[in-house]
Design a protein around this motif. Sequence first.
Motif, PDB file in Angstrom:
ATOM      1  N   ALA A  16      -7.222  -1.040  -0.968  1.00 42.58           N
ATOM      2  CA  ALA A  16      -7.001  -1.315   0.452  1.00 42.58           C
ATOM      3  C   ALA A  16      -8.316  -1.117   1.189  1.00 42.58           C
ATOM      4  O   ALA A  16      -9.331  -0.789   0.580  1.00 42.58           O
ATOM      5  N   ALA A  17      -8.259  -1.332   2.517  1.00 40.59           N
ATOM      6  CA  ALA A  17      -9.423  -1.145   3.367  1.00 40.59           C
ATOM      7  C   ALA A  17     -10.605  -2.023   2.918  1.00 40.59           C
ATOM      8  O   ALA A  17     -11.756  -1.710   3.213  1.00 40.59           O
ATOM      9  N   MET A  26     -10.379   9.531   1.204  1.00 39.75           N
ATOM     10  CA  MET A  26      -9.891   8.427   0.372  1.00 39.75           C
ATOM     11  C   MET A  26     -11.009   7.558  -0.189  1.00 39.75           C
ATOM     12  O   MET A  26     -10.765   6.709  -1.059  1.00 39.75           O
ATOM     13  N   GLU A  75       0.852  -1.199   0.000  1.00 39.74           N
ATOM     14  CA  GLU A  75       0.000   0.000   0.000  1.00 39.74           C
ATOM     15  C   GLU A  75       0.881   1.239   0.000  1.00 39.74           C
ATOM     16  O   GLU A  75       0.608   2.214  -0.690  1.00 39.74           O
ATOM     17  N   PHE A 123      -5.189  -3.842   9.288  1.00 41.38           N
ATOM     18  CA  PHE A 123      -4.779  -2.444   9.440  1.00 41.38           C
ATOM     19  C   PHE A 123      -4.910  -1.929  10.878  1.00 41.38           C
ATOM     20  O   PHE A 123      -5.516  -0.900  11.126  1.00 41.38           O
ATOM     21  N   SER A 176     -14.678   1.257   5.156  1.00 35.21           N
ATOM     22  CA  SER A 176     -14.369   2.575   4.596  1.00 35.21           C
ATOM     23  C   SER A 176     -12.943   2.880   4.994  1.00 35.21           C
ATOM     24  O   SER A 176     -12.484   2.387   6.030  1.00 35.21           O
ATOM     25  N   PHE A 177     -12.256   3.664   4.189  1.00 28.73           N
ATOM     26  CA  PHE A 177     -10.993   4.223   4.650  1.00 28.73           C
ATOM     27  C   PHE A 177     -11.340   5.159   5.805  1.00 28.73           C
ATOM     28  O   PHE A 177     -12.310   5.921   5.713  1.00 28.73           O
ATOM     29  N   THR A 178     -10.557   5.103   6.865  1.00 24.14           N
ATOM     30  CA  THR A 178     -10.882   5.983   7.998  1.00 24.14           C
ATOM     31  C   THR A 178     -10.546   7.435   7.680  1.00 24.14           C
ATOM     32  O   THR A 178     -11.023   8.336   8.343  1.00 24.14           O
ATOM     33  N   ALA A 187      -2.401   6.198  10.639  1.00 27.83           N
ATOM     34  CA  ALA A 187      -3.716   5.730  10.147  1.00 27.83           C
ATOM     35  C   ALA A 187      -4.042   4.360  10.731  1.00 27.83           C
ATOM     36  O   ALA A 187      -5.198   4.059  11.054  1.00 27.83           O
ATOM     37  N   ARG A 189      -7.179   3.071  13.222  1.00 26.30           N
ATOM     38  CA  ARG A 189      -8.074   1.923  13.080  1.00 26.30           C
ATOM     39  C   ARG A 189      -8.024   1.045  14.332  1.00 26.30           C
ATOM     40  O   ARG A 189      -9.024   0.449  14.717  1.00 26.30           O
TER      41      ARG A 189
HETATM   42  N1  HPA Z   1      -7.432   0.975   5.673  1.00 24.72           N
HETATM   43  C1  HPA Z   1      -6.451   0.665   4.815  1.00 24.72           C
HETATM   44  N2  HPA Z   1      -5.641   1.546   4.318  1.00 24.72           N
HETATM   45  C2  HPA Z   1      -5.784   2.812   4.694  1.00 24.72           C
HETATM   46  C3  HPA Z   1      -6.777   3.195   5.587  1.00 24.72           C
HETATM   47  C4  HPA Z   1      -7.649   2.230   6.106  1.00 24.72           C
HETATM   48  O1  HPA Z   1      -8.544   2.494   6.900  1.00 24.72           O
HETATM   49  N3  HPA Z   1      -6.661   4.507   5.783  1.00 24.72           N
HETATM   50  C5  HPA Z   1      -5.613   4.892   5.024  1.00 24.72           C
HETATM   51  N4  HPA Z   1      -5.078   3.873   4.370  1.00 24.72           N
END
Ligand code: HPA
Length: 758
Positions: A502-503, A438, A226, A338, A432-434, A300, A304
């Motif tokens: 990702a995520a 994103m 990533e 993550f 969701s990406f936190t 990040a 999580r």
């Molecule tokens: N998950 C995976 N990759 C990420 C995230 C996440 O929540 N946030 C930023 N990169």
Amino acid sequence: MNNYDSLQHVRGESQFIDDLIVPENTLFASVFYSPSAHGIIKSIYLSQARNLEGVKGIFTSSDIPGQNQIGGIVQDEELLAADKVMFAGQPVAIIAASDQRTAVKARNKIQIEIDELPVITGAREAYNKGELIIPPRIFSCGNIETAWDKCDVIVEGEAESGAQEHIYLETQGALAIPAEGGGIKVYSSTQAPTAVQRTVARVLNLPMHKVEVDVLRLGGGFGGKEDQANSWAALAALAASRLNEPVKLILSRQEDMLMTGKRHPYSSDFKIGLTNDGKIIAYEVTFYQNAGASADLSPAILDRTLFHTTNSYYIPNVKATGLCCRTNLPPNTAFRGFGGPQAMFVLESAIYKAAEKMGIEPIEIQKINLLSEGDEFPYSQRAINCHARSCWENLDKKYNYAGIQKRIAAYNLENTISKKGFAIMPVCFGISFTNTFMNQASALVHIYSDGSVGISTGAVEMGQGVNEKIRQVASTILSINSDRIKIESSNTTRAANTSPTAASSAADLNGKAVELACRDLIERLKKTSSEILNVKEHNLVEIKEEHVFYKNIKTGIGWDELINKAFLKRVSLSSQAHYSTPGIYFDKDKSKGKAFSYYSYGTAVIEITLDCMLGKYEIDSVKIMHDFGKSLVPAVDRRQAESALIQGIGWMTIEEILFSKKGQLMTNALSTYKVPDIQFTPKEIEVNFLENSYNPMGIFNSKAIGEPPLMYGIGVYFALTNAMKSFRPDKQFSFSAPLTPEKILLSLYSNIKEPAIP
Ligand code: HPA
Ligand code: MTE
Ligand code: MOS
């Protein structure tokens, strides 16, 4: 439904970076890295290496035309160490030669003099020395101070979880080819083509439009690509642009293990308070995250961890503190889950310890504290369409927890050396990406004049099946056979400003963008059809089964004819669409908000057999009830669940990473780092799809699947402790993963100390 690439894969025809046909004059690269974990560079001796025949160039930090900086979240990571080295394995120079052997030979002739500085390997040690990468992060709810008074039982403890190697089959690598006008094209094994593009542009001092990044597929990423594919692409690009020749850089397995970061080890303090009937009232936890030498994605990932502090449970009073600690290890990075798994391990440890003190089974505490519909998480989002309890209950109905416990108790009564253990592991994972921004994706769909379709998105296929899912979306909306559809490589000129794959969100985000683009095309084609049919009501026209239907009757116009006519009528047969997840937001200062689009739920029940003479164990069965929503491609989803489970089990049991006190990786090959193999895999894995689950927030009502099942692996740890407990009911075991056979043996018998690490 076959997976998109299966046939090619089994025939060995699928291409990875190292398989690409390269231009004739391509050079091969090797990276010289720091032998020490911390120190000041006094001098580097390059001349011996330079004089070697076949060596075309050696580049250090002073050869970088742009910034020697690759930090994403925090600007604290040099591409090539300039004055100081921060970990053993840190890149210092790149060598390009006419062949791979020469490049490696030259690398081995480079000498470096380093003034050694003290080395920190542990997160707590780093914290005590003030080595925090970002200020402490805190998530809290209720009132932790007053809550303890309401508790009948309070238990405190520590929990440790270890690092984990990604062991993607394809190691890190890139091929960089100079382009006209000073530009560059980079083929990279990355989950994040745009991040590679941005990094290469930054290092070479180019605008992003002069850097084209192309990703056909990865032989696995698991989070390890990533952020950490950036360096190798930037290094290859640096050498290529300096020499104006193509440069290929592929890490060997050992180099990859030495130079790249892993899953973050965590050391945590917990305090949990309950009422006599097992209700959890308060939970306080401090996470010491071992970030390694630079931030990478650690902040990040720490976020999580905080989001998943309470996993699948409702706890009214919580205080969770996250500490991102700088050590002299390779920068640790994203790994399936993550940061979430690390948090869940601590809470399960706390529950286990509380149960021990209360003289009840952990399952009793787990069950009554499970999330119910509408319950609030510490960051104030509510569990809507919550399936925590239905997964737990459906699994119980199918396999009968009480029956299993009875059977195990009987076995343990009859056997003195062999003991069976049992655990249940519920999981709730936010999708969701936190980082809210994103959560966006775009798609470009072309219908060619022969009726075939090409789709470009930012999604990267790494074995998880996203290409097949995207193909299903397009095939459904366009109503055409899926073999008409090709999923193109992920390329920054066709899909710009993309988020990493990702995520677990790639199918949702990119799939929804594809859905929008295809709907747009269908609208145009319906209009064209009504013109061809010479009818006014274009809403009575449908495109189904590769045919035009009018008033529900199949006309003679098939897909090929329709497309050809549309082309001749000069209708655009291409569409681009953008999707961004609606309704999510997060206030970072208050640590409150609706961070996730939805949650993924499930429960696993695990049985193991432990040989208490040898410390060896077998995993008898893992039975899972998982909420897939309405699965888009069930075969792919089942495989994701099984493989994530095994990866999670590996992390919790036999995958052990050891660094010496001087920061040297001791487990730097697959002979010393053990990953689960077919022998170790559970004898029985049953993955059940929770029925009647629909998820309007997911693509076609499905749910993300890539990461959540990894955390069922945590249950294996507690099934093992459960068996250990029946062998030594008098003993309190510490919570320290991985629970290797060696560690089990040592803790079963004694106060024998673990061997000291040199
Ligand atoms: N998950 C995976 N990759 C990420 C995230 C996440 O929540 N946030 C930023 N990169
Ligand atoms: N499956 C395979 N075969 N290979 C991988 O590298 N990565 C995992 C998961 N499953 C991975 C995998 C990780 S870490 C993530 S975040 C998701 O896939 C990403 O893909 P998705 O968003 O399409 O689920
Ligand atoms: Mo996965 S750890 O979000 O690449």
